[in-house]
Design an enzyme around this catalytic site. Structure first.
Site, PDB file in Angstrom:
ATOM      1  N   ASP A 168      41.180  42.453  33.812  1.00 28.38           N
ATOM      2  CA  ASP A 168      41.336  43.436  34.894  1.00 28.38           C
ATOM      3  C   ASP A 168      40.775  42.925  36.210  1.00 28.38           C
ATOM      4  OD1 ASP A 168      38.500  43.633  34.213  1.00 28.38           O
ATOM      5  OD2 ASP A 168      38.507  45.415  35.487  1.00 28.38           O
ATOM      6  N   VAL A 212      41.747  35.649  36.897  1.00 26.95           N
ATOM      7  CA  VAL A 212      43.032  36.045  36.323  1.00 26.95           C
ATOM      8  C   VAL A 212      43.051  37.521  35.955  1.00 26.95           C
ATOM      9  CG1 VAL A 212      43.670  33.742  35.476  1.00 26.95           C
ATOM     10  CG2 VAL A 212      42.300  35.267  34.012  1.00 26.95           C
ATOM     11  N   GLU A 225      36.837  37.199  22.130  1.00 24.81           N
ATOM     12  CA  GLU A 225      36.547  37.364  23.562  1.00 24.81           C
ATOM     13  C   GLU A 225      37.800  37.077  24.385  1.00 24.81           C
ATOM     14  OE1 GLU A 225      35.002  38.262  26.043  1.00 24.81           O
ATOM     15  OE2 GLU A 225      32.915  37.671  26.163  1.00 24.81           O
ATOM     16  N   ASP A 226      37.900  37.685  25.535  1.00 22.12           N
ATOM     17  CA  ASP A 226      39.029  37.396  26.419  1.00 22.12           C
ATOM     18  C   ASP A 226      38.838  36.052  27.121  1.00 22.12           C
ATOM     19  OD1 ASP A 226      36.903  38.350  27.967  1.00 22.12           O
ATOM     20  OD2 ASP A 226      38.123  39.766  29.116  1.00 22.12           O
ATOM     21  N   ARG A 247      45.308  45.414  33.481  1.00 22.78           N
ATOM     22  CA  ARG A 247      45.137  45.015  32.079  1.00 22.78           C
ATOM     23  C   ARG A 247      46.457  45.085  31.318  1.00 22.78           C
ATOM     24  NH1 ARG A 247      39.560  44.893  31.086  1.00 22.78           N
ATOM     25  NH2 ARG A 247      38.353  46.503  32.112  1.00 22.78           N
ATOM     26  N   ASP A 267      33.453  32.206  30.769  1.00 24.47           N
ATOM     27  CA  ASP A 267      33.349  31.700  32.135  1.00 24.47           C
ATOM     28  C   ASP A 267      31.984  31.007  32.236  1.00 24.47           C
ATOM     29  OD1 ASP A 267      33.131  31.486  34.906  1.00 24.47           O
ATOM     30  OD2 ASP A 267      33.863  33.478  35.336  1.00 24.47           O
ATOM     31  N   GLY A 297      38.044  43.825  27.875  1.00 26.17           N
ATOM     32  CA  GLY A 297      38.989  42.736  28.119  1.00 26.17           C
ATOM     33  C   GLY A 297      39.753  42.210  26.916  1.00 26.17           C
ATOM     34  N   LYS A 307      37.333  28.997  30.603  1.00 25.82           N
ATOM     35  CA  LYS A 307      37.151  28.386  31.934  1.00 25.82           C
ATOM     36  C   LYS A 307      36.038  27.361  31.791  1.00 25.82           C
ATOM     37  CE  LYS A 307      38.435  32.364  34.776  1.00 25.82           C
ATOM     38  NZ  LYS A 307      37.936  33.316  35.806  1.00 25.82           N
TER      39      LYS A 307
HETATM   40  P1  IMP Z   1      30.829  35.019  31.567  1.00 17.93           P
HETATM   41  O1  IMP Z   1      29.621  35.792  31.119  1.00 17.93           O
HETATM   42  O2  IMP Z   1      30.665  34.476  32.953  1.00 17.93           O
HETATM   43  O3  IMP Z   1      31.249  33.947  30.585  1.00 17.93           O
HETATM   44  O4  IMP Z   1      31.996  36.040  31.781  1.00 17.93           O
HETATM   45  C1  IMP Z   1      32.704  36.571  30.762  1.00 17.93           C
HETATM   46  C2  IMP Z   1      33.228  37.924  31.168  1.00 17.93           C
HETATM   47  O5  IMP Z   1      33.536  37.988  32.575  1.00 17.93           O
HETATM   48  C3  IMP Z   1      34.530  38.191  30.465  1.00 17.93           C
HETATM   49  O6  IMP Z   1      34.343  38.840  29.228  1.00 17.93           O
HETATM   50  C4  IMP Z   1      35.305  39.019  31.475  1.00 17.93           C
HETATM   51  O7  IMP Z   1      35.007  40.377  31.289  1.00 17.93           O
HETATM   52  C5  IMP Z   1      34.784  38.585  32.819  1.00 17.93           C
HETATM   53  N1  IMP Z   1      35.676  37.598  33.486  1.00 17.93           N
HETATM   54  C6  IMP Z   1      35.430  36.283  33.715  1.00 17.93           C
HETATM   55  N2  IMP Z   1      36.453  35.699  34.349  1.00 17.93           N
HETATM   56  C7  IMP Z   1      37.395  36.647  34.496  1.00 17.93           C
HETATM   57  C8  IMP Z   1      38.718  36.647  35.067  1.00 17.93           C
HETATM   58  O8  IMP Z   1      39.254  35.625  35.557  1.00 17.93           O
HETATM   59  N3  IMP Z   1      39.390  37.824  35.042  1.00 17.93           N
HETATM   60  C9  IMP Z   1      38.862  38.966  34.511  1.00 17.93           C
HETATM   61  N4  IMP Z   1      37.627  39.012  33.969  1.00 17.93           N
HETATM   62  C10 IMP Z   1      36.904  37.871  33.954  1.00 17.93           C
END
Ligand code: IMP
Length: 176
Positions: A159, A153, A99-100, A165, A103, A44, A131
């Site tokens: 993606d 998103v 990081e992208d 992407r 969440d 990402g 987020k």
């Molecule tokens: P977390 O572990 O829940 O914080 O998620 C982080 C990872 O989930 C990111 O590095 C992304 O790969 C993926 N992710 C979370 N939200 C999105 C989104 O809205 N679009 C695409 N990938 C996401």
């Protein structure tokens, strides 16, 4: 792709360009003379990382890790897996994770623990999109591009099932 497509623009190309330039200036100021290692999280972060490093006019190194936390869809599995590792040693180096999106925070905290075990001099985090409302574990973020709402998103590295992407902006995934 199950009829789900990019819809409303959440972050435009112009907004991305301006904010990445600001982040680059702040990182260059904070890390001047420290030769940081920027660690991009695949896949990402690769688009963001490519733009960001070109906005940081100091000596730095780049490396990548591959992590998987989502099983190809739009819902968190809550499980994180290291699928490819760094190629550089980071002991005694200043590490900046790129990081992208953060969440739940689970991916980032897994990576931070993993990298800290290698005894770097410091570990900080630069994230394109926060987020903030979705956090399940606390995550300390040092540089944040944009705070975005809890929508899935795509584009600019993000993606859906491997697609989108390559869009030059960030859009909400709609339909389906
Ligand atoms: P977390 O572990 O829940 O914080 O998620 C982080 C990872 O989930 C990111 O590095 C992304 O790969 C993926 N992710 C979370 N939200 C999105 C989104 O809205 N679009 C695409 N990938 C996401």
């Amino acid at each position: 792709m199950g009829g789900r497509r990019p819809g409303r623009v959440v972050i435009s190309e112009a907004e991305l360009e301006a904010r990445v330039a600001e982040l680059g200036r702040a990182i260059a100021r904070d890390y001047a003379g420290r030769e940081p290692v920027l660690v991009g999280v695949l896949q990402g972060a690769f688009v963001f990382m490519a733009d960001l490093v070109r906005a940081i006019p100091i000596d730095l190194a780049t490396d990548f890790v591959g992590l998987q936390s989502y099983e190809g869809g739009a819902k968190s599995s809550g499980q994180v897996r290291l699928v490819s590792d760094l190629s550089l040693p980071i002991a005694d180096r200043h590490v900046l994770i790129v990081e992208d999106v953060v969440d739940t925070g689970l991916t980032l905290e897994y990576l931070r623990r993993n990298l800290e075990a290698r005894r770097p001099r410091s570990v900080r985090v630069c994230v394109l999109a926060d987020k903030a409302a979705c956090r399940q574990v606390p995550a300390a973020l040092d540089y944040v591009g944009f705070t975005i709402p809890d929508v899935y998103v795509v584009g600019y590295g993000f993606d859906y099932q491997g697609f989108y992407r390559n869009l030059p902006y960030v859009a909400a995934l709609e339909g389906g």
